[in-house]
Scaffold this motif. Sequence first.
Motif, mmCIF file in Angstrom:
data_model
loop_
_atom_site.group_PDB
_atom_site.id
_atom_site.type_symbol
_atom_site.label_atom_id
_atom_site.label_comp_id
_atom_site.label_asym_id
_atom_site.label_seq_id
_atom_site.Cartn_x
_atom_site.Cartn_y
_atom_site.Cartn_z
ATOM 1 N N LEU A 1 11.977 -31.278 36.150
ATOM 2 C CA LEU A 1 12.209 -31.326 37.594
ATOM 3 C C LEU A 1 12.994 -32.571 38.005
ATOM 4 C CD1 LEU A 1 8.679 -30.133 38.798
ATOM 5 C CD2 LEU A 1 10.803 -28.822 38.822
ATOM 6 N N ARG A 2 12.823 -33.666 37.250
ATOM 7 C CA ARG A 2 13.547 -34.901 37.568
ATOM 8 C C ARG A 2 14.877 -35.008 36.846
ATOM 9 N NH1 ARG A 2 8.573 -39.164 37.085
ATOM 10 N NH2 ARG A 2 8.809 -38.587 34.903
ATOM 11 N N GLY A 3 15.135 -34.064 35.927
ATOM 12 C CA GLY A 3 16.365 -34.126 35.153
ATOM 13 C C GLY A 3 16.409 -35.318 34.216
ATOM 14 N N ASP A 4 15.234 -35.755 33.764
ATOM 15 C CA ASP A 4 15.137 -36.938 32.904
ATOM 16 C C ASP A 4 15.238 -36.514 31.440
ATOM 17 O OD1 ASP A 4 14.538 -39.304 31.610
ATOM 18 O OD2 ASP A 4 12.989 -39.877 33.044
ATOM 19 N N THR A 5 16.463 -36.379 30.953
ATOM 20 C CA THR A 5 16.661 -35.894 29.581
ATOM 21 C C THR A 5 16.187 -36.890 28.539
ATOM 22 O OG1 THR A 5 18.937 -36.737 29.667
ATOM 23 C CG2 THR A 5 18.602 -34.407 30.181
ATOM 24 N N ALA A 6 16.250 -38.185 28.858
ATOM 25 C CA ALA A 6 15.829 -39.205 27.894
ATOM 26 C C ALA A 6 14.345 -39.049 27.559
ATOM 27 C CB ALA A 6 16.094 -40.599 28.454
ATOM 28 N N ARG A 7 13.521 -38.903 28.601
ATOM 29 C CA ARG A 7 12.085 -38.740 28.362
ATOM 30 C C ARG A 7 11.767 -37.332 27.863
ATOM 31 N NH1 ARG A 7 11.872 -42.202 32.935
ATOM 32 N NH2 ARG A 7 10.784 -44.148 32.492
ATOM 33 N N LEU A 8 12.557 -36.358 28.295
ATOM 34 C CA LEU A 8 12.331 -34.976 27.876
ATOM 35 C C LEU A 8 12.511 -34.830 26.368
ATOM 36 C CD1 LEU A 8 11.629 -32.194 28.943
ATOM 37 C CD2 LEU A 8 14.038 -31.809 29.445
ATOM 38 N N ARG A 9 13.364 -35.653 25.794
ATOM 39 C CA ARG A 9 13.599 -35.601 24.348
ATOM 40 C C ARG A 9 12.334 -35.954 23.563
ATOM 41 N NH1 ARG A 9 18.769 -36.231 22.106
ATOM 42 N NH2 ARG A 9 20.475 -36.132 23.590
ATOM 43 N N ARG A 10 11.592 -36.929 24.054
ATOM 44 C CA ARG A 10 10.491 -37.472 23.248
ATOM 45 C C ARG A 10 9.087 -37.179 23.781
ATOM 46 N NH1 ARG A 10 12.772 -42.253 25.730
ATOM 47 N NH2 ARG A 10 11.288 -43.229 27.176
ATOM 48 N N CYS A 11 8.969 -36.543 24.971
ATOM 49 C CA CYS A 11 7.642 -36.396 25.570
ATOM 50 C C CYS A 11 6.727 -35.451 24.795
ATOM 51 C CB CYS A 11 7.752 -35.962 27.035
ATOM 52 S SG CYS A 11 8.350 -34.291 27.296
ATOM 53 N N THR A 12 7.291 -34.561 23.966
ATOM 54 C CA THR A 12 6.445 -33.668 23.174
ATOM 55 C C THR A 12 6.196 -34.199 21.764
ATOM 56 O OG1 THR A 12 8.365 -32.380 22.467
ATOM 57 C CG2 THR A 12 7.197 -31.607 24.423
ATOM 58 N N ASP A 13 6.788 -35.333 21.424
ATOM 59 C CA ASP A 13 6.585 -35.899 20.090
ATOM 60 C C ASP A 13 5.127 -36.307 19.910
ATOM 61 O OD1 ASP A 13 9.243 -35.575 19.586
ATOM 62 O OD2 ASP A 13 9.784 -37.672 19.943
ATOM 63 N N ASP B 1 2.976 -22.616 25.656
ATOM 64 C CA ASP B 1 4.346 -22.116 25.777
ATOM 65 C C ASP B 1 5.291 -23.223 26.234
ATOM 66 O OD1 ASP B 1 3.417 -19.633 25.072
ATOM 67 O OD2 ASP B 1 3.315 -18.872 27.132
ATOM 68 N N ILE B 2 4.854 -24.024 27.215
ATOM 69 C CA ILE B 2 5.686 -25.113 27.738
ATOM 70 C C ILE B 2 5.879 -26.201 26.684
ATOM 71 C CG2 ILE B 2 5.760 -27.005 29.425
ATOM 72 C CD1 ILE B 2 4.439 -25.096 31.432
ATOM 73 N N ILE B 3 4.804 -26.516 25.961
ATOM 74 C CA ILE B 3 4.915 -27.525 24.894
ATOM 75 C C ILE B 3 5.894 -27.047 23.826
ATOM 76 C CG2 ILE B 3 3.682 -28.671 23.006
ATOM 77 C CD1 ILE B 3 1.211 -28.724 24.793
ATOM 78 N N TYR B 4 5.766 -25.779 23.439
ATOM 79 C CA TYR B 4 6.668 -25.230 22.422
ATOM 80 C C TYR B 4 8.117 -25.274 22.911
ATOM 81 C CZ TYR B 4 8.861 -21.940 19.197
ATOM 82 O OH TYR B 4 9.699 -21.369 18.269
ATOM 83 N N SER B 5 8.322 -24.941 24.190
ATOM 84 C CA SER B 5 9.674 -24.988 24.753
ATOM 85 C C SER B 5 10.233 -26.399 24.691
ATOM 86 C CB SER B 5 9.662 -24.496 26.205
ATOM 87 O OG SER B 5 9.243 -23.150 26.281
ATOM 88 N N GLY B 6 9.387 -27.373 25.043
ATOM 89 C CA GLY B 6 9.818 -28.769 24.986
ATOM 90 C C GLY B 6 10.165 -29.207 23.578
ATOM 91 N N GLU B 7 9.398 -28.736 22.605
ATOM 92 C CA GLU B 7 9.654 -29.094 21.203
ATOM 93 C C GLU B 7 10.972 -28.518 20.698
ATOM 94 O OE1 GLU B 7 5.065 -29.392 19.471
ATOM 95 O OE2 GLU B 7 6.136 -27.481 19.444
ATOM 96 N N GLN B 8 11.349 -27.341 21.229
ATOM 97 C CA GLN B 8 12.539 -26.653 20.738
ATOM 98 C C GLN B 8 13.823 -27.021 21.493
ATOM 99 O OE1 GLN B 8 12.285 -24.821 17.913
ATOM 100 N NE2 GLN B 8 10.162 -25.555 18.012
ATOM 101 N N LEU B 9 13.695 -27.824 22.541
ATOM 102 C CA LEU B 9 14.877 -28.176 23.324
ATOM 103 C C LEU B 9 15.880 -28.963 22.488
ATOM 104 C CD1 LEU B 9 13.469 -29.224 26.819
ATOM 105 C CD2 LEU B 9 15.015 -27.333 26.344
ATOM 106 N N ARG B 10 17.131 -28.636 22.643
ATOM 107 C CA ARG B 10 18.208 -29.356 21.971
ATOM 108 C C ARG B 10 19.236 -29.781 23.014
ATOM 109 N NH1 ARG B 10 14.804 -29.248 18.976
ATOM 110 N NH2 ARG B 10 14.683 -28.571 16.802
#
Length: 343
Positions: A181-193, A261-270
């Motif tokens: 929602l915030r468009g924060d790609t930097a945090r989106l990359r690592r938040c599911t790690d 489902d959301i966690i899996y989606s976050g893990e698969q984002l490229r």
Amino acid sequence: MPINCKSQCGNRAALKRPKTGDALCKECFFAAFEAEIHHTISSSHLFRRGEKVAVAASGGKDSTVLAHVLKLLNERHDYGLELVLLSIDEGITGYRDDSLETVKQNRDDYQMPLKILSYEELYGWTMDRIVGQIGRSNNCTFCGVFRRQALDRGAKLLGVDSIATGHNADDIAETVLMNVLRGDTARLRRCTDIRTGGGEDSIPRVKPLKYSYEKEIVMYAHYKKLVYFSTECVFAPNAYRGHARAFLKDLEKVRPSVIMDIIYSGEQLRFKDTVKKPVRGICTRCGFVSSQQPCKACVLLEGLNRGLPKLGIGKKSKGERMIAKQDQELALRERANLVKNDF
């Protein structure tokens, strides 16, 4: 009509697992819950034998269950870990002072050493004073930034190899939603790690409860009769996370698997190679890990000490303009005093 436990142990079911929908007796639920966390730890290679691990303890349900389960699994599966509790006192009257009493109870129950660090001793400020300066808006920004660095400071003092946090599946799904929602790609990359940080200059953080539903953590704590603090932070109702949490709960009513489902989606984002990545380095002021110079904690602290509490809120250029304006005003004031003293 009584329902038998799905594991066919011969006992009657006492609960229905929110995660799988299985009807289980209490003992089979305990076994399944603990086995899943053990699988998460072993499959992700979160720990190595002989390591010293700090459990980030707040006294809430997540950290209490984490401390209990880590101690149990460490003994059951012979992980060979040295476990300690690390708590941060943000200085929130009527909340943190009470929850720390629960942490001390956990220390006695689980026979783990406890280290408590406060914002007062680390930064010279408490959250009560910060909220008095900034108001009820953006106060979670200060608390979150200071708390993350405080954990790093505490871990360094204790000489631990990693920090285990109580982030559960709901927390991670909420974070994915917030970053989208915030468009924060930097945090989106690592938040599911499941493991973040590490390297020569930082202590890694791990999330053993990454795939554990919040409802099941509450059920586990309830049926195990664990002592935990359940009052919400007095400043939390204004937090942006609360909106993501409410949205997630509504989705969960329609589709219980939405959390995973959301966690899996976050893990698969490229992301495209052109997307800018934050470069982790060392803050030149405090010496702790940061992706900016100076680090966010130092900028926020400077704002508080300068009487500019909103210095670190928003774009960096805005903060630089605020500092330049204040410095100009101070210079004019000093010049006026010099002229006045000449007469």
